[in-house]
Design an enzyme around this catalytic site. Sequence first.
Site, PDB file in Angstrom:
ATOM      1  N   TYR A 145      60.651   2.892  35.594  1.00 27.84           N
ATOM      2  CA  TYR A 145      60.790   2.591  34.155  1.00 27.84           C
ATOM      3  C   TYR A 145      60.066   3.628  33.283  1.00 27.84           C
ATOM      4  CZ  TYR A 145      59.919  -0.052  29.806  1.00 27.84           C
ATOM      5  OH  TYR A 145      59.798  -0.463  28.498  1.00 27.84           O
ATOM      6  N   ILE A 146      58.761   3.713  33.414  1.00 28.52           N
ATOM      7  CA  ILE A 146      58.017   4.611  32.516  1.00 28.52           C
ATOM      8  C   ILE A 146      58.268   6.073  32.910  1.00 28.52           C
ATOM      9  CG2 ILE A 146      55.751   5.131  31.533  1.00 28.52           C
ATOM     10  CD1 ILE A 146      54.879   2.272  32.379  1.00 28.52           C
ATOM     11  N   LEU A 183      55.111   8.497  49.250  1.00 24.56           N
ATOM     12  CA  LEU A 183      53.857   9.237  49.020  1.00 24.56           C
ATOM     13  C   LEU A 183      52.715   8.754  49.906  1.00 24.56           C
ATOM     14  CD1 LEU A 183      54.230   9.290  45.172  1.00 24.56           C
ATOM     15  CD2 LEU A 183      54.070  11.338  46.586  1.00 24.56           C
ATOM     16  N   LYS A 210      53.610  -2.808  41.148  1.00 21.73           N
ATOM     17  CA  LYS A 210      52.988  -3.327  39.920  1.00 21.73           C
ATOM     18  C   LYS A 210      53.156  -4.827  39.676  1.00 21.73           C
ATOM     19  CE  LYS A 210      57.030  -2.635  37.099  1.00 21.73           C
ATOM     20  NZ  LYS A 210      57.618  -2.376  35.817  1.00 21.73           N
ATOM     21  N   SER A 261      45.799   0.643  33.636  1.00 26.54           N
ATOM     22  CA  SER A 261      46.306  -0.565  32.982  1.00 26.54           C
ATOM     23  C   SER A 261      45.190  -1.289  32.252  1.00 26.54           C
ATOM     24  CB  SER A 261      46.885  -1.471  34.069  1.00 26.54           C
ATOM     25  OG  SER A 261      47.115  -2.758  33.570  1.00 26.54           O
ATOM     26  N   TYR A 271      46.530  -6.132  42.606  1.00 27.35           N
ATOM     27  CA  TYR A 271      47.134  -5.055  41.807  1.00 27.35           C
ATOM     28  C   TYR A 271      46.095  -4.485  40.850  1.00 27.35           C
ATOM     29  CZ  TYR A 271      49.484  -2.901  37.831  1.00 27.35           C
ATOM     30  OH  TYR A 271      49.825  -2.035  36.816  1.00 27.35           O
ATOM     31  N   LYS A 292      44.039  -0.580  40.460  1.00 22.62           N
ATOM     32  CA  LYS A 292      43.862   0.299  39.291  1.00 22.62           C
ATOM     33  C   LYS A 292      42.388   0.633  39.098  1.00 22.62           C
ATOM     34  CE  LYS A 292      48.166   0.742  38.304  1.00 22.62           C
ATOM     35  NZ  LYS A 292      48.858   1.986  38.643  1.00 22.62           N
ATOM     36  N   ARG A 303      49.485 -10.474  23.651  1.00 28.34           N
ATOM     37  CA  ARG A 303      49.466  -9.164  24.318  1.00 28.34           C
ATOM     38  C   ARG A 303      49.730  -8.081  23.280  1.00 28.34           C
ATOM     39  NH1 ARG A 303      48.012 -12.130  27.657  1.00 28.34           N
ATOM     40  NH2 ARG A 303      48.726 -12.427  29.805  1.00 28.34           N
ATOM     41  N   ASP A 336      47.417 -15.497  34.543  1.00 29.73           N
ATOM     42  CA  ASP A 336      47.595 -14.969  33.184  1.00 29.73           C
ATOM     43  C   ASP A 336      46.293 -15.073  32.400  1.00 29.73           C
ATOM     44  OD1 ASP A 336      50.135 -14.019  33.074  1.00 29.73           O
ATOM     45  OD2 ASP A 336      51.019 -15.776  32.088  1.00 29.73           O
TER      46      ASP A 336
HETATM   47  P1  NAD Z   1      58.319   1.080  38.214  1.00 33.18           P
HETATM   48  O1  NAD Z   1      58.232   0.209  39.403  1.00 33.18           O
HETATM   49  O2  NAD Z   1      59.507   0.980  37.343  1.00 33.18           O
HETATM   50  O3  NAD Z   1      58.162   2.614  38.657  1.00 33.18           O
HETATM   51  C1  NAD Z   1      57.364   3.022  39.747  1.00 33.18           C
HETATM   52  C2  NAD Z   1      58.184   3.981  40.592  1.00 33.18           C
HETATM   53  O4  NAD Z   1      57.379   4.458  41.679  1.00 33.18           O
HETATM   54  C3  NAD Z   1      59.436   3.329  41.206  1.00 33.18           C
HETATM   55  O5  NAD Z   1      60.568   4.128  40.943  1.00 33.18           O
HETATM   56  C4  NAD Z   1      59.120   3.256  42.701  1.00 33.18           C
HETATM   57  O6  NAD Z   1      60.290   3.387  43.478  1.00 33.18           O
HETATM   58  C5  NAD Z   1      58.152   4.429  42.880  1.00 33.18           C
HETATM   59  N1  NAD Z   1      57.201   4.276  43.987  1.00 33.18           N
HETATM   60  C6  NAD Z   1      56.388   3.229  44.249  1.00 33.18           C
HETATM   61  N2  NAD Z   1      55.676   3.465  45.357  1.00 33.18           N
HETATM   62  C7  NAD Z   1      56.020   4.707  45.806  1.00 33.18           C
HETATM   63  C8  NAD Z   1      55.629   5.506  46.915  1.00 33.18           C
HETATM   64  N3  NAD Z   1      54.736   5.085  47.814  1.00 33.18           N
HETATM   65  N4  NAD Z   1      56.192   6.724  47.066  1.00 33.18           N
HETATM   66  C9  NAD Z   1      57.111   7.169  46.176  1.00 33.18           C
HETATM   67  N5  NAD Z   1      57.535   6.459  45.108  1.00 33.18           N
HETATM   68  C10 NAD Z   1      56.987   5.230  44.934  1.00 33.18           C
HETATM   69  O7  NAD Z   1      56.980   0.848  37.352  1.00 33.18           O
HETATM   70  P2  NAD Z   1      56.616   1.322  35.875  1.00 33.18           P
HETATM   71  O8  NAD Z   1      56.651   0.142  34.989  1.00 33.18           O
HETATM   72  O9  NAD Z   1      57.381   2.536  35.526  1.00 33.18           O
HETATM   73  O10 NAD Z   1      55.078   1.674  36.090  1.00 33.18           O
HETATM   74  C11 NAD Z   1      54.639   2.990  36.311  1.00 33.18           C
HETATM   75  C12 NAD Z   1      53.127   2.974  36.475  1.00 33.18           C
HETATM   76  O11 NAD Z   1      52.524   2.409  35.321  1.00 33.18           O
HETATM   77  C13 NAD Z   1      52.626   2.144  37.652  1.00 33.18           C
HETATM   78  O12 NAD Z   1      51.521   2.824  38.224  1.00 33.18           O
HETATM   79  C14 NAD Z   1      52.178   0.850  37.017  1.00 33.18           C
HETATM   80  O13 NAD Z   1      51.172   0.212  37.764  1.00 33.18           O
HETATM   81  C15 NAD Z   1      51.634   1.373  35.697  1.00 33.18           C
HETATM   82  N6  NAD Z   1      51.608   0.335  34.646  1.00 33.18           N
HETATM   83  C16 NAD Z   1      52.779  -0.300  34.305  1.00 33.18           C
HETATM   84  C17 NAD Z   1      52.765  -1.296  33.338  1.00 33.18           C
HETATM   85  C18 NAD Z   1      54.025  -2.045  32.968  1.00 33.18           C
HETATM   86  O14 NAD Z   1      53.913  -3.136  32.421  1.00 33.18           O
HETATM   87  N7  NAD Z   1      55.209  -1.512  33.225  1.00 33.18           N
HETATM   88  C19 NAD Z   1      51.552  -1.639  32.704  1.00 33.18           C
HETATM   89  C20 NAD Z   1      50.386  -0.964  33.066  1.00 33.18           C
HETATM   90  C21 NAD Z   1      50.434   0.033  34.045  1.00 33.18           C
HETATM   91  C1  UD1 Z   2      50.555  -7.770  33.500  1.00 33.11           C
HETATM   92  C2  UD1 Z   2      49.257  -6.990  33.411  1.00 33.11           C
HETATM   93  C3  UD1 Z   2      49.512  -5.512  33.324  1.00 33.11           C
HETATM   94  C4  UD1 Z   2      50.424  -5.103  34.450  1.00 33.11           C
HETATM   95  C5  UD1 Z   2      51.748  -5.784  34.228  1.00 33.11           C
HETATM   96  C6  UD1 Z   2      52.725  -5.302  35.283  1.00 33.11           C
HETATM   97  C7  UD1 Z   2      47.503  -8.220  32.281  1.00 33.11           C
HETATM   98  C8  UD1 Z   2      46.821  -8.487  30.982  1.00 33.11           C
HETATM   99  N1  UD1 Z   2      48.504  -7.364  32.224  1.00 33.11           N
HETATM  100  O1  UD1 Z   2      51.082  -7.834  32.238  1.00 33.11           O
HETATM  101  O2  UD1 Z   2      48.305  -4.820  33.438  1.00 33.11           O
HETATM  102  O3  UD1 Z   2      50.540  -3.724  34.506  1.00 33.11           O
HETATM  103  O4  UD1 Z   2      51.506  -7.195  34.364  1.00 33.11           O
HETATM  104  O5  UD1 Z   2      53.799  -6.137  35.428  1.00 33.11           O
HETATM  105  O6  UD1 Z   2      47.162  -8.743  33.311  1.00 33.11           O
HETATM  106  N2  UD1 Z   2      55.776 -14.502  30.010  1.00 33.11           N
HETATM  107  C9  UD1 Z   2      56.482 -15.688  29.846  1.00 33.11           C
HETATM  108  N3  UD1 Z   2      57.619 -15.869  30.570  1.00 33.11           N
HETATM  109  C10 UD1 Z   2      58.093 -14.931  31.451  1.00 33.11           C
HETATM  110  C11 UD1 Z   2      57.369 -13.722  31.618  1.00 33.11           C
HETATM  111  C12 UD1 Z   2      56.195 -13.557  30.882  1.00 33.11           C
HETATM  112  O7  UD1 Z   2      56.099 -16.555  29.061  1.00 33.11           O
HETATM  113  O8  UD1 Z   2      59.118 -15.172  32.098  1.00 33.11           O
HETATM  114  C13 UD1 Z   2      54.552 -14.284  29.215  1.00 33.11           C
HETATM  115  C14 UD1 Z   2      53.300 -14.150  30.061  1.00 33.11           C
HETATM  116  O9  UD1 Z   2      52.686 -15.387  30.238  1.00 33.11           O
HETATM  117  C15 UD1 Z   2      52.460 -13.198  29.184  1.00 33.11           C
HETATM  118  C16 UD1 Z   2      53.487 -12.362  28.430  1.00 33.11           C
HETATM  119  O10 UD1 Z   2      54.707 -13.063  28.526  1.00 33.11           O
HETATM  120  O11 UD1 Z   2      51.747 -13.942  28.250  1.00 33.11           O
HETATM  121  C17 UD1 Z   2      53.660 -10.964  29.020  1.00 33.11           C
HETATM  122  O12 UD1 Z   2      53.866 -11.101  30.416  1.00 33.11           O
HETATM  123  P1  UD1 Z   2      54.290  -9.860  31.347  1.00 33.11           P
HETATM  124  O13 UD1 Z   2      55.405  -9.109  30.695  1.00 33.11           O
HETATM  125  O14 UD1 Z   2      54.486 -10.384  32.716  1.00 33.11           O
HETATM  126  O15 UD1 Z   2      53.039  -8.900  31.291  1.00 33.11           O
HETATM  127  P2  UD1 Z   2      51.488  -9.196  31.581  1.00 33.11           P
HETATM  128  O16 UD1 Z   2      51.325 -10.328  32.499  1.00 33.11           O
HETATM  129  O17 UD1 Z   2      50.780  -9.242  30.273  1.00 33.11           O
END
Ligand code: NAD
Ligand code: UD1
Length: 338
Positions: A8-9, A56, A81, A121, A148, A152, A230, A297
Amino acid sequence: MVTGGLGYIGSHTVVELMQKGYQVHIIDNLSNSSLDVLEGIQRITGEIPPYDIFDLTEKDKVFQFFSKNSFDAIIHFAAFKAVGESVEKPLLYYRNNLNSLINILDGALNFGTKNLVFSSSCTVYGQPDDKDLPVTENSPIMPANSPYGNTKQISEEIITDFIKSNPQFSAILLRYFNPIGAHPTGFIGELPRGVPNNLVPFITQTAIGLRQELSVFGDDYNTPDGTPIRDYIDIMDLVDAHIVAVERLTKGQTKKNPEVFNLGTGRGLTVLEVIKTFEKVTEQKLNYKIVGRREGDIEKVWADTSFANKELGWKTKRTLADSLETAWKWEQYYQKNA
Ligand code: NAD
Ligand code: UD1
């Protein structure tokens, strides 16, 4: 080098880097993504960037890769994640997230890459006391409430220790709050495998009819409407900060090693506020119901972004409505073309 560049990111960052003229090389193992993402990247940029598919956690493969390529910087997104899954399968999370990082640092050390941007995170802050909200980069790191989250925290420590003995290496740790939304074209977006855990993909999948009903996890929190708060940050704003971070590293402009930045908007919103804004901007009626709290949560967290704003010269530009509109555009595009 962009690890997790099909996720995603990562995919949104790849597109922006390419459009800014960077040469990008993706590594992914498709554990939470698919090669279809390349098509979206091509539709936006006109090109498919070089990519390699491997895990990796396999040190030999990582070293082989470094031996054939050289990089100005690494952005390390690749990780698992899902908070809930990490509680059920802690070893999977520790092995994947920590071994990947160790192999990358080892590869960088042996083959001369000197700059790293790391995806951290806001989970490292746990549930801050009310007096500590919004959280700054100096707010206390709390004991992690999931494996998880612990990966981090440990990753930040590994990078910090690595730098102490290898000061030629520089890193920026970016603590993301809640990234949402999609590329404004709608050609790439968040595509979780299976049932989404995160709020916004669950909302869009419910609105399009893939899911029957959104469960809102709890309305008895100490917040204005009882649902958790959030800091939802648009994916493209998040990406912008990565570009600034890479430039800062490659131009040798960092002031500390590692540098740490909060990436959020500075504004906390409740779940119901997100749902209501979605209904308003998309003119969709969302089927949702209040259920019990989700285990693990926290009640509320949002970012103090003043340090990132000042030091990086970066500010978020998109609104919640913008993010929900692009998320919806992506959902519709994906369901039509999947
Ligand atoms: P994502 O799952 O969409 O992307 C992660 C990618 O890494 C995937 O394409 C997956 O296939 C790849 N991957 C995982 N393990 C691997 C490995 N061992 N070797 C090679 N590729 C591998 O997740 P995202 O939402 O894009 O998150 C990216 C980063 O940001 C992660 O480190 C996640 O923990 C961090 N992060 C995400 C969020 C969020 O809410 N999306 C919040 C805070 C931090
Ligand atoms: C959590 C982590 C974040 C992590 C991310 C990855 C915290 C504060 N944050 O985010 O660091 O990288 O997960 O996935 O721990 N919700 C609903 N219904 C749903 C889904 C979510 O009500 O079906 C609510 C949750 O209770 C929360 C909010 O929506 O209050 C956001 O939830 P979500 O998108 O899962 O993210 P976090 O749990 O905040």
